[in-house]
Design a protein around this motif. Structure first.
Motif, PDB file in Angstrom:
ATOM      1  N   ARG A 156       9.666   0.276  -9.130  1.00 25.91           N
ATOM      2  CA  ARG A 156       8.541   0.117  -9.358  1.00 25.91           C
ATOM      3  C   ARG A 156       7.215  -1.161  -9.211  1.00 25.91           C
ATOM      4  O   ARG A 156       5.807  -0.297  -9.064  1.00 25.91           O
ATOM      5  N   GLU A 157       7.857  -1.955  -8.769  1.00 31.02           N
ATOM      6  CA  GLU A 157       6.910  -3.425  -8.824  1.00 31.02           C
ATOM      7  C   GLU A 157       7.236  -4.765  -7.975  1.00 31.02           C
ATOM      8  O   GLU A 157       8.294  -4.341  -7.477  1.00 31.02           O
ATOM      9  N   ILE A 158       6.529  -4.439  -6.849  1.00 31.99           N
ATOM     10  CA  ILE A 158       6.789  -5.675  -5.919  1.00 31.99           C
ATOM     11  C   ILE A 158       5.751  -6.653  -5.929  1.00 31.99           C
ATOM     12  O   ILE A 158       4.748  -6.249  -5.364  1.00 31.99           O
ATOM     13  N   ASP A 159       6.105  -8.310  -6.186  1.00 31.99           N
ATOM     14  CA  ASP A 159       5.165  -9.348  -5.861  1.00 31.99           C
ATOM     15  C   ASP A 159       4.975  -8.938  -6.719  1.00 31.99           C
ATOM     16  O   ASP A 159       3.123  -9.132  -6.898  1.00 31.99           O
ATOM     17  N   GLY A 160       4.780  -8.377  -8.333  1.00 37.15           N
ATOM     18  CA  GLY A 160       3.605  -8.336  -9.153  1.00 37.15           C
ATOM     19  C   GLY A 160       2.924  -6.883  -9.028  1.00 37.15           C
ATOM     20  O   GLY A 160       1.700  -6.573 -10.091  1.00 37.15           O
ATOM     21  N   ARG A 161       2.651  -6.116  -8.100  1.00 37.04           N
ATOM     22  CA  ARG A 161       2.422  -5.175  -7.400  1.00 37.04           C
ATOM     23  C   ARG A 161       2.660  -3.905  -8.457  1.00 37.04           C
ATOM     24  O   ARG A 161       3.479  -3.449  -7.488  1.00 37.04           O
ATOM     25  N   ILE A 162       2.696  -2.686  -8.600  1.00 35.88           N
ATOM     26  CA  ILE A 162       2.587  -1.667  -9.313  1.00 35.88           C
ATOM     27  C   ILE A 162       2.831  -0.910  -8.181  1.00 35.88           C
ATOM     28  O   ILE A 162       1.641  -0.885  -7.154  1.00 35.88           O
ATOM     29  N   VAL A 163       4.092  -0.149  -7.824  1.00 37.28           N
ATOM     30  CA  VAL A 163       4.095   0.969  -6.479  1.00 37.28           C
ATOM     31  C   VAL A 163       3.396   2.399  -6.542  1.00 37.28           C
ATOM     32  O   VAL A 163       3.904   3.215  -7.892  1.00 37.28           O
ATOM     33  N   ALA A 164       2.558   1.974  -6.332  1.00 36.94           N
ATOM     34  CA  ALA A 164       1.430   3.524  -6.875  1.00 36.94           C
ATOM     35  C   ALA A 164       0.551   3.658  -4.895  1.00 36.94           C
ATOM     36  O   ALA A 164       0.492   2.640  -4.587  1.00 36.94           O
ATOM     37  N   HIS A 165       0.211   5.077  -4.635  1.00 31.28           N
ATOM     38  CA  HIS A 165      -0.876   5.576  -3.721  1.00 31.28           C
ATOM     39  C   HIS A 165      -1.878   4.239  -4.442  1.00 31.28           C
ATOM     40  O   HIS A 165      -2.690   4.413  -5.446  1.00 31.28           O
ATOM     41  N   PRO A 166      -2.929   3.045  -3.260  1.00 27.51           N
ATOM     42  CA  PRO A 166      -3.934   2.765  -3.430  1.00 27.51           C
ATOM     43  C   PRO A 166      -5.026   3.341  -3.892  1.00 27.51           C
ATOM     44  O   PRO A 166      -6.130   2.839  -4.974  1.00 27.51           O
ATOM     45  N   LEU A 167      -5.049   4.613  -4.291  1.00 25.74           N
ATOM     46  CA  LEU A 167      -6.116   4.951  -4.920  1.00 25.74           C
ATOM     47  C   LEU A 167      -5.668   6.005  -6.351  1.00 25.74           C
ATOM     48  O   LEU A 167      -6.964   6.724  -6.881  1.00 25.74           O
ATOM     49  N   ALA A 168      -4.162   5.866  -6.168  1.00 24.14           N
ATOM     50  CA  ALA A 168      -4.093   6.271  -8.041  1.00 24.14           C
ATOM     51  C   ALA A 168      -4.344   5.539  -8.967  1.00 24.14           C
ATOM     52  O   ALA A 168      -4.890   4.164  -8.635  1.00 24.14           O
ATOM     53  N   GLY A 177       0.629  -1.055   0.089  1.00 20.29           N
ATOM     54  CA  GLY A 177      -0.120   0.292  -0.213  1.00 20.29           C
ATOM     55  C   GLY A 177       0.461   1.361   0.231  1.00 20.29           C
ATOM     56  O   GLY A 177       0.065   2.765   0.568  1.00 20.29           O
ATOM     57  N   ALA A 178       2.267   1.245   0.092  1.00 20.31           N
ATOM     58  CA  ALA A 178       3.014   3.143  -0.296  1.00 20.31           C
ATOM     59  C   ALA A 178       2.803   3.283  -1.330  1.00 20.31           C
ATOM     60  O   ALA A 178       2.386   2.977  -2.074  1.00 20.31           O
ATOM     61  N   ASP A 179       2.809   4.281  -0.911  1.00 26.19           N
ATOM     62  CA  ASP A 179       3.015   5.319  -2.217  1.00 26.19           C
ATOM     63  C   ASP A 179       4.448   5.195  -3.252  1.00 26.19           C
ATOM     64  O   ASP A 179       4.444   5.664  -4.610  1.00 26.19           O
ATOM     65  N   GLU A 180       4.970   5.031  -2.550  1.00 27.21           N
ATOM     66  CA  GLU A 180       6.924   4.735  -2.835  1.00 27.21           C
ATOM     67  C   GLU A 180       7.948   3.787  -2.585  1.00 27.21           C
ATOM     68  O   GLU A 180       7.332   3.884  -1.147  1.00 27.21           O
ATOM     69  N   ALA A 181       8.283   3.322  -3.116  1.00 33.32           N
ATOM     70  CA  ALA A 181       9.684   2.286  -2.459  1.00 33.32           C
ATOM     71  C   ALA A 181      11.034   2.571  -3.347  1.00 33.32           C
ATOM     72  O   ALA A 181      11.010   3.607  -4.852  1.00 33.32           O
ATOM     73  N   PHE A 182      11.653   2.515  -2.585  1.00 32.11           N
ATOM     74  CA  PHE A 182      13.371   3.178  -3.709  1.00 32.11           C
ATOM     75  C   PHE A 182      14.335   2.062  -2.707  1.00 32.11           C
ATOM     76  O   PHE A 182      14.141   1.487  -0.767  1.00 32.11           O
TER      77      PHE A 182
END
Length: 311
Positions: A268-280, A251-256
């Motif tokens: 950009r991606e973790i375990d098949g999930r795109i890194v972005a705010h859940p409401l984006a 559920g993170a907005d960003e990751a690095f």
């Protein structure tokens, strides 16, 4: 890969320091009886050269000697003597910037392939490998893909994960598992299932304006990690070292990730999930996030400011 770099032909002719002797790359070797080769018995540092100085030099050398002390290993040089040898190697190669250095110390040569330190018959082996090496810009531009592996960061009573030792097999196994899953780097959990670190870098997430990283109990005391935390605190950015789970990550907005070689690299991606705010809006990764971009600039400025030639 996080460590992916641009090939530089100058590295074919570098001089490598082996126990103080400067040798061409092809002739820089250690004994097959060396403790590092036989057992992975030693400690090491990765360092970065900025404008003639090494960023966070004191912190790196302190971590090296602390690790040596923890495993009852005598480096055989004072910290100042080791730094002098380090810069003698860099100066002999006429290196001033854009250089990554691998500084390795093992317990020394064995009389026979046996783990008992009393079988060691030489002083510590000290190798310094400097290379012109810069991360590929396209790696930062496209972001990393992470995969959570089942290889855990172990408890300190097994092998303390704070020790930056030559024994990296658990990280290598994690890396291979992530690679086989089509990812760039492995995301590793601690014994309780909380997020610990990556196989070769440290992991951060950004949630609602806050920067989170692990408690630090199951990873090496990262120099770049500490610098990013320091940059946050010096600039009024809320930062927390804490336990958090994959739920928080997804559920993170960003990751690095952070490391001496590449600094900060966005994920950009973790375990098949795109890194972005859940409401984006759903879709492709939109690029480096504002917090990651800001921290990248703050870290670069701090590293340049902290680049030194002496302790």
């Amino acid at each position: 890969m996080t460590q992916e770099f641009k090939i530089d032909p100058r590295n074919e002719n570098i001089l490598i320091s082996v126990n103080g002797e400067l040798l061409p790359r092809a002739k820089a070797v250690v004994s097959v009886f060396d403790s590092g080769f036989i057992l992975g018995d030693g400690v090491w540092e990765g360092l970065r050269l900025h404008d003639g100085g090494i960023a966070f030099l004191r912190e790196h050398i302190e971590r090296l000697y602390e690790g040596a002390k923890a495993i009852f290993m005598d480096i055989g040089l004072t910290p100042d003597e080791l730094v002098a040898r380090l810069f003698a190697c860099l100066d002999a190669n006429r290196m001033t910037d854009g250089v990554h250095i691998r500084l390795m110390v093992t317990r020394g040569v064995k009389a026979t392939p046996y783990q008992d330190p009393r079988a060691t018959i030489s002083p510590a082996t000290i190798v310094i490998i400097p290379e012109w090496k810069s991360p590929k810009p396209e790696v930062v531009a496209k972001g990393l893909k992470l995969h959570t592996v089942n290889v855990r960061r172990g408890a300190p009573d097994v092998q303390d994960q704070k020790l930056n030792s030559h024994s990296k097999l658990n990280c290598i196994t994690a890396c291979v598992q992530a690679m086989n899953a089509g990812a760039d780097e492995a995301l590793m959990l601690d014994p309780l299932g909380f997020v610990a670190t990556c196989n070769s870098t440290h992991f951060f997430i950004v949630r609602r304006g806050e920067v989170w990283t692990s408690s630090g109990q199951y990873c090496i005391p990262g120099i770049t990690r500490s610098a990013v935390i320091r940059a946050c605190r010096e600039n009024g950015i809320a930062v927390f070292e804490k336990q958090f789970s994959l739920y928080d990550v997804y559920g993170a907005d960003e990751a690095f990730v952070t490391g001496t070689f590449a600094g900060l690299v966005p994920v950009r991606e973790i375990d098949g999930r795109i890194v972005a705010h859940p409401l984006a809006p759903k879709g492709d990764w939109t690029g480096i996030g504002p917090m990651t971009e800001r921290l990248t600039g703050l870290y670069k400025a701090l590293a340049k400011r902290e680049a030194k030639r002496a302790l």
